[in-house]
Design a protein around this motif. Structure first.
Motif, PDB file in Angstrom:
ATOM      1  N   TRP A  17      -9.476  -0.107   2.183  1.00 44.88           N
ATOM      2  CA  TRP A  17      -8.593   1.060   2.149  1.00 44.88           C
ATOM      3  C   TRP A  17      -9.394   2.308   2.509  1.00 44.88           C
ATOM      4  O   TRP A  17     -10.583   2.397   2.218  1.00 44.88           O
ATOM      5  CB  TRP A  17      -7.990   1.243   0.758  1.00 44.88           C
ATOM      6  CG  TRP A  17      -7.250   0.051   0.236  1.00 44.88           C
ATOM      7  CD1 TRP A  17      -7.775  -1.082  -0.315  1.00 44.88           C
ATOM      8  CD2 TRP A  17      -5.829  -0.143   0.218  1.00 44.88           C
ATOM      9  NE1 TRP A  17      -6.790  -1.960  -0.675  1.00 44.88           N
ATOM     10  CE2 TRP A  17      -5.572  -1.412  -0.360  1.00 44.88           C
ATOM     11  CE3 TRP A  17      -4.753   0.637   0.624  1.00 44.88           C
ATOM     12  CZ2 TRP A  17      -4.284  -1.898  -0.544  1.00 44.88           C
ATOM     13  CZ3 TRP A  17      -3.468   0.148   0.449  1.00 44.88           C
ATOM     14  CH2 TRP A  17      -3.246  -1.100  -0.120  1.00 44.88           C
ATOM     15  N   PRO A  50      -4.860   5.711  -6.463  1.00 41.12           N
ATOM     16  CA  PRO A  50      -5.632   4.517  -6.840  1.00 41.12           C
ATOM     17  C   PRO A  50      -5.461   3.412  -5.794  1.00 41.12           C
ATOM     18  O   PRO A  50      -4.475   3.380  -5.051  1.00 41.12           O
ATOM     19  CB  PRO A  50      -5.021   4.111  -8.188  1.00 41.12           C
ATOM     20  CG  PRO A  50      -4.382   5.349  -8.708  1.00 41.12           C
ATOM     21  CD  PRO A  50      -3.891   6.088  -7.504  1.00 41.12           C
ATOM     22  N   THR A  51      -6.424   2.520  -5.767  1.00 37.76           N
ATOM     23  CA  THR A  51      -6.410   1.415  -4.806  1.00 37.76           C
ATOM     24  C   THR A  51      -5.766   0.179  -5.425  1.00 37.76           C
ATOM     25  O   THR A  51      -6.268  -0.334  -6.424  1.00 37.76           O
ATOM     26  CB  THR A  51      -7.837   1.068  -4.368  1.00 37.76           C
ATOM     27  OG1 THR A  51      -8.419   2.211  -3.741  1.00 37.76           O
ATOM     28  CG2 THR A  51      -7.844  -0.099  -3.398  1.00 37.76           C
ATOM     29  N   PRO A  52      -4.672  -0.310  -4.854  1.00 34.86           N
ATOM     30  CA  PRO A  52      -4.138  -1.593  -5.334  1.00 34.86           C
ATOM     31  C   PRO A  52      -5.119  -2.716  -5.011  1.00 34.86           C
ATOM     32  O   PRO A  52      -5.712  -2.733  -3.931  1.00 34.86           O
ATOM     33  CB  PRO A  52      -2.830  -1.754  -4.526  1.00 34.86           C
ATOM     34  CG  PRO A  52      -2.545  -0.400  -3.958  1.00 34.86           C
ATOM     35  CD  PRO A  52      -3.868   0.265  -3.777  1.00 34.86           C
ATOM     36  N   ASP A  53      -5.325  -3.622  -5.946  1.00 33.85           N
ATOM     37  CA  ASP A  53      -6.261  -4.716  -5.673  1.00 33.85           C
ATOM     38  C   ASP A  53      -5.558  -6.051  -5.493  1.00 33.85           C
ATOM     39  O   ASP A  53      -6.205  -7.072  -5.311  1.00 33.85           O
ATOM     40  CB  ASP A  53      -7.309  -4.819  -6.791  1.00 33.85           C
ATOM     41  CG  ASP A  53      -6.709  -5.092  -8.165  1.00 33.85           C
ATOM     42  OD1 ASP A  53      -5.531  -5.497  -8.223  1.00 33.85           O
ATOM     43  OD2 ASP A  53      -7.401  -4.903  -9.167  1.00 33.85           O
ATOM     44  N   ASN A 101       6.118   0.241  -7.005  1.00 30.88           N
ATOM     45  CA  ASN A 101       4.846   0.416  -7.694  1.00 30.88           C
ATOM     46  C   ASN A 101       4.922  -0.075  -9.139  1.00 30.88           C
ATOM     47  O   ASN A 101       3.961  -0.648  -9.660  1.00 30.88           O
ATOM     48  CB  ASN A 101       4.435   1.891  -7.672  1.00 30.88           C
ATOM     49  CG  ASN A 101       2.987   2.097  -8.059  1.00 30.88           C
ATOM     50  OD1 ASN A 101       2.104   1.434  -7.533  1.00 30.88           O
ATOM     51  ND2 ASN A 101       2.735   3.000  -8.988  1.00 30.88           N
ATOM     52  N   GLN A 139      -1.720  -6.054 -11.003  1.00 31.24           N
ATOM     53  CA  GLN A 139      -3.051  -5.557 -10.644  1.00 31.24           C
ATOM     54  C   GLN A 139      -4.091  -5.930 -11.694  1.00 31.24           C
ATOM     55  O   GLN A 139      -3.757  -6.240 -12.844  1.00 31.24           O
ATOM     56  CB  GLN A 139      -3.019  -4.038 -10.468  1.00 31.24           C
ATOM     57  CG  GLN A 139      -2.000  -3.535  -9.460  1.00 31.24           C
ATOM     58  CD  GLN A 139      -2.136  -4.192  -8.100  1.00 31.24           C
ATOM     59  OE1 GLN A 139      -3.168  -4.099  -7.439  1.00 31.24           O
ATOM     60  NE2 GLN A 139      -1.077  -4.898  -7.677  1.00 31.24           N
ATOM     61  N   SER A 144      -7.670  -1.466 -11.542  1.00 37.90           N
ATOM     62  CA  SER A 144      -6.602  -0.789 -10.809  1.00 37.90           C
ATOM     63  C   SER A 144      -5.552  -0.234 -11.772  1.00 37.90           C
ATOM     64  O   SER A 144      -5.078   0.899 -11.607  1.00 37.90           O
ATOM     65  CB  SER A 144      -5.940  -1.760  -9.824  1.00 37.90           C
ATOM     66  OG  SER A 144      -4.899  -1.118  -9.109  1.00 37.90           O
ATOM     67  N   GLN A 145      -5.183  -0.997 -12.776  1.00 41.45           N
ATOM     68  CA  GLN A 145      -4.192  -0.524 -13.745  1.00 41.45           C
ATOM     69  C   GLN A 145      -4.668   0.747 -14.452  1.00 41.45           C
ATOM     70  O   GLN A 145      -3.911   1.700 -14.620  1.00 41.45           O
ATOM     71  CB  GLN A 145      -3.905  -1.634 -14.761  1.00 41.45           C
ATOM     72  CG  GLN A 145      -3.144  -2.814 -14.171  1.00 41.45           C
ATOM     73  CD  GLN A 145      -3.013  -3.976 -15.155  1.00 41.45           C
ATOM     74  OE1 GLN A 145      -3.863  -4.172 -16.019  1.00 41.45           O
ATOM     75  NE2 GLN A 145      -1.946  -4.748 -15.009  1.00 41.45           N
ATOM     76  N   SER A 200      -6.895   2.841 -13.291  1.00 36.99           N
ATOM     77  CA  SER A 200      -6.949   3.924 -12.302  1.00 36.99           C
ATOM     78  C   SER A 200      -5.581   4.575 -12.149  1.00 36.99           C
ATOM     79  O   SER A 200      -5.468   5.801 -12.006  1.00 36.99           O
ATOM     80  CB  SER A 200      -7.425   3.384 -10.946  1.00 36.99           C
ATOM     81  OG  SER A 200      -8.763   2.952 -11.017  1.00 36.99           O
ATOM     82  N   TRP A 201      -4.538   3.753 -12.175  1.00 30.97           N
ATOM     83  CA  TRP A 201      -3.186   4.312 -12.103  1.00 30.97           C
ATOM     84  C   TRP A 201      -2.862   5.122 -13.358  1.00 30.97           C
ATOM     85  O   TRP A 201      -2.239   6.192 -13.274  1.00 30.97           O
ATOM     86  CB  TRP A 201      -2.157   3.194 -11.910  1.00 30.97           C
ATOM     87  CG  TRP A 201      -2.026   2.804 -10.479  1.00 30.97           C
ATOM     88  CD1 TRP A 201      -2.561   1.716  -9.862  1.00 30.97           C
ATOM     89  CD2 TRP A 201      -1.331   3.534  -9.465  1.00 30.97           C
ATOM     90  NE1 TRP A 201      -2.248   1.714  -8.528  1.00 30.97           N
ATOM     91  CE2 TRP A 201      -1.486   2.804  -8.261  1.00 30.97           C
ATOM     92  CE3 TRP A 201      -0.596   4.702  -9.455  1.00 30.97           C
ATOM     93  CZ2 TRP A 201      -0.929   3.243  -7.060  1.00 30.97           C
ATOM     94  CZ3 TRP A 201      -0.044   5.147  -8.257  1.00 30.97           C
ATOM     95  CH2 TRP A 201      -0.207   4.415  -7.075  1.00 30.97           C
ATOM     96  N   THR A 219     -14.528  -6.998 -11.408  1.00 30.15           N
ATOM     97  CA  THR A 219     -14.657  -5.568 -11.721  1.00 30.15           C
ATOM     98  C   THR A 219     -14.783  -5.306 -13.211  1.00 30.15           C
ATOM     99  O   THR A 219     -14.714  -4.165 -13.634  1.00 30.15           O
ATOM    100  CB  THR A 219     -13.423  -4.813 -11.191  1.00 30.15           C
ATOM    101  OG1 THR A 219     -12.234  -5.363 -11.794  1.00 30.15           O
ATOM    102  CG2 THR A 219     -13.315  -4.919  -9.679  1.00 30.15           C
TER     103      THR A 219
END
Length: 725
Positions: free
Chosen positions: A330, A336-339, A392, A399, A403-404, A406-407, A439
């Motif tokens: 990305w 945030p980046t979806p993983d 979303n 996710q 990622s969660q 980060s959102w 992660t």
């Protein structure tokens, strides 16, 4: 859905060039041979004497309002010279203008049109001059825009600022790195533009009308913004479908993951991406530029033999036996980046078929014995993914934890979250985050603390099951827990500690000590912290009776602080000290306790007690200096493995005088005996003597155990002396 996808692609296809509404650039200097009626040829850079002469020749610049021409210094302050009074003696100047027009056409998406630049005026701005926001009127037939050429002159300020549909571009000719450069800015007549007040010096510009030369489709502003408005409508239709998925639009070119960025987008991929990103913003959706990766693995065509010297990476893949589609790369974004974005090929919005032509990355495993090489192809397509908040909300549930969280951090920061997204986050927080071993070490749970404070549910912590509460307790920083506890009633905080310590574990205990130190300095939480601090001996006793581990130096440091600053009762130290020093282990004393105590300068009764326990432990070891073995006999290892091999060595090991045993046998027997020795703790070393056949495995008795014990003893003595000082 198919028609919506087609309409999106057709809209993007209409976007030519860069999709810009303005073109700003710099060209190498060319002497124009510029002369003004009644003046000698102008020299460059234009100096103050020439500037005064130009002003003396020029007339006050008006502005148009409808069909009227108005002079008003409150709207425009500048001087102008009409094109009829201007001559260019150098033919190279006309070539320069044509070169500039080539760049302008590419930027404004006008490659299919024939355009010209007709000189209109020469403008002079002195200190304090300006022009308020306005649009250029059509000054001749076919005019669709303006071209401003900044002639080299020393000045500050006077920026040309161009606006269109909320987007701004600025041409600051004063900041050119080259004082002789020819700066230019071209823009459509539909754009509002202004000249900021000149700070000092003199700004001299040539203004040209941009004109469509040949009859045909009239040039109109087809900017990114124009297309974004249409795309916003189409994306809204796409996301309004039953069970919508993210809209993933392929731009057209491939990129390597290492070099992929928004600024690196090729040709009109940049304009397409910008239009899609702006469209998403207009529609209230999320959007990220990314790489859609199509991976293929398979076998090349077989021509009867394989050559292990040949590079097969360029071979044609005849049979595909594995393939996948994914998004893993990305561009940078505040989003945030979806993983985890699952999708099928038929969901992509693309004007071309996947996996046609050359992949951007190819690899081959090479020749593998009786088997040919495996080929691996990666197609990395530039793309933009767009998804609504409702989509979303569903994606959030799938996710990984990173990622969660980060959102959650994003929602905390922006305060923009829909009811559906809030419901998903509530479910995640209440049931636990998805784990992801890739992660796990990078996950920061502090965003969860801010979420818990913002949600303002006073009793939420008590509603969590004990395991989940303990998990959150360990992962959130102690200072954040102070914020959380300050936001809930005291009885809920007390109830939270009661729940946390029902079946307390070593990780919870370590975090508890750190949190209590943070709470001790907070007036509102001080009494709760004091009560929990008083219970610490019981918690330590419970944990140490079940867990062979011990707390680290950081936790002990917190305890030492409490013993000195939190003023616990004397019985507290008397109770916790024997728990902390029970069954001391050498590694714990050397690596944890002693280093910490040696750093403490201002001690307490707990510090003194721990130091004395360490000294007693080390003194006991120092009083028992290891002694070398009385002879060369060595005990047989207490193991059931390799019993045959140990029987071979039994007589040798029991001998008080023999130090070397030569075992001359075949390789299998030597290897078995060598493995037996390597897998046991015994004072033996081996070496292979390669003279003669078969070779000889030489086994020699050592004093390794005694040497190791002496090394430890010497370290104990040194540490003891340090602790005595």
């Amino acid at each position: 859905m198919h028609q919506i996808k087609q309409n999106i692609l057709e809209t993007l296809l209409q976007l030519k060039g860069s999709g810009k509404f303005a073109s700003i650039g710099t060209a190498d200097f060319v002497f124009p041979g510029l002369t003004i009626e009644g003046m000698e040829e102008i020299a460059f850079p234009i100096n103050s004497i020439q500037a005064l002469a130009l002003i003396g020749t020029a007339q006050k610049a008006p502005f148009g309002q409808g069909r009227s021409t108005i002079y008003d210094d409150n709207v425009r302050s500048a001087r102008e010279i009409d094109a009829a009074k201007i001559t260019f003696k150098n033919p190279a100047w006309e070539k320069l203008i044509k070169k500039v027009l080539t760049n302008v056409k590419a930027d404004l998406g006008l490659e299919d049109y024939s355009i010209a630049a007709n000189l209109y005026k020469l403008l002079i701005y002195k200190e304090g001059d300006f022009f308020l926001p306005h649009k250029d009127t059509e000054k001749e037939k076919g005019m669709f825009g303006s071209l401003v050429i900044g002639l080299p002159s020393s000045h500050t300020g006077g920026e040309l600022v161009i606006h269109f549909e909320g987007v701004k571009e600025t041409a600051d000719f004063a900041r050119s790195a080259d004082p002789y450069a020819i700066n230019y800015a071209a823009f459509y007549a539909d754009c509002d533009h202004e000249v900021k007040p000149l700070g000092a010096g003199c700004r001299v510009c040539l203004v040209y009308n941009l004109v469509q030369e040949k009859a045909g489709k009239k040039i109109a502003l087809q900017s990114v913004q124009t297309h974004a408005a249409r795309l916003a409508e189409l994306l809204s239709q796409h996301q309004a479908q039953e069970d919508p998925r993210p809209a993933i639009v392929l731009l057209g070119h491939q990129y390597t993951p290492e070099n992929f960025s928004y600024d690196a987008l090729k040709l009109n991929d940049r304009a397409k991406a910008e239009a899609l990103l702006q469209a998403a913003q207009k529609a209230g959706y999320y959007a990220r530029a990314c790489l859609v990766t199509s991976y293929l693995s398979g076998a090349p065509a077989y021509d009867g033999y394989y050559d292990d010297e040949e590079d097969d990476s360029d071979a044609e893949m005849e049979e595909v036996y594995d393939d996948s589609l994914s998004i893993e790369h990305w561009t940078k974004s505040e989003l945030p980046t979806p993983d985890n974005v699952p999708f099928e090929e038929n969901e992509l919005i693309t004007s071309f078929a996947l996996d046609e032509g050359e992949p951007i990355i190819k690899e081959s495993t090479g020749y593998m014995g009786n088997y040919g090489p495996d080929l691996m192809h990666w197609y990395h397509y530039g793309a933009v993914m767009i998804w609504s908040p409702d989509v979303n909300a569903r994606l959030l549930l799938t996710q990984g934890a990173a990622s969660q969280l980060s959102w959650i951090s994003y929602f905390n920061r922006t305060k923009q979250i829909t009811a559906a997204e809030a419901t998903s986050i509530e479910f995640i927080v209440s049931t636990g985050f998805n784990s992801d071993h890739r992660t796990e070490k990078e996950v920061n749970y502090n965003a969860l603390a801010d979420w818990l404070v913002n949600r303002n549910d006073k009793a939420f912590l008590l509603q969590l099951n004990t395991g989940l509460l303990q998990s959150y307790f360990i992962k959130i920083d102690p200072a954040k827990w102070v914020t959380i506890f300050n936001n809930i009633p005291a009885d809920v905080t007390a109830g939270t500690f009661e729940k946390l310590t029902e079946t307390i574990t070593l990780p919870v205990l370590k975090q508890l000590v750190a949190v209590l130190q943070e709470m001790a300095g907070d007036k509102k939480l001080h009494s709760i912290a004091a009560a929990q601090t008083g219970d610490l001996p019981g918690y330590f006793k419970s944990v140490y009776s079940r867990d062979p581990g011990r707390v680290d130096a950081g936790t002990l440091h917190h305890l030492l602080w409490m013993a000195k600053k939190a003023s616990p009762v004397a019985a507290w130290i008397q109770e916790i000290l024997p728990i902390l020093t029970k069954d001391l282990q050498r590694s714990y004393v050397h690596k944890v306790l002693a280093p910490l105590l040696l750093q403490v300068k201002d001690g307490s009764k707990l510090t003194d007690g721990l130091r004395q326990s360490c000294r007693d432990y080390l003194q006991q070891r120092a009083d028992q200096q290891p002694q070398p073995p009385p002879d060369w006999s060595r005990p047989l290892p207490d193991t059931k493995q390799y019993s045959k091999e140990w029987q071979l060595l039994k007589t040798f090991l029991e001998s008080p005088t023999e130090q070397v045993f030569n075992f001359r046998k075949n390789q299998a027997e030597r290897t078995a005996l060598e493995h037996a020795i390597k897998n046991a703790t015994i004072d033996l070393k081996t070496e292979t003597i390669k003279t003669g056949s078969p070779h000889t495995l030489r086994i020699t008795k050592t004093q390794a155990t005694y040497q190791r014990q002496m090394k430890d003893w010497k370290e104990d003595v040194v540490l003891l002396e340090k602790l005595k000082k």
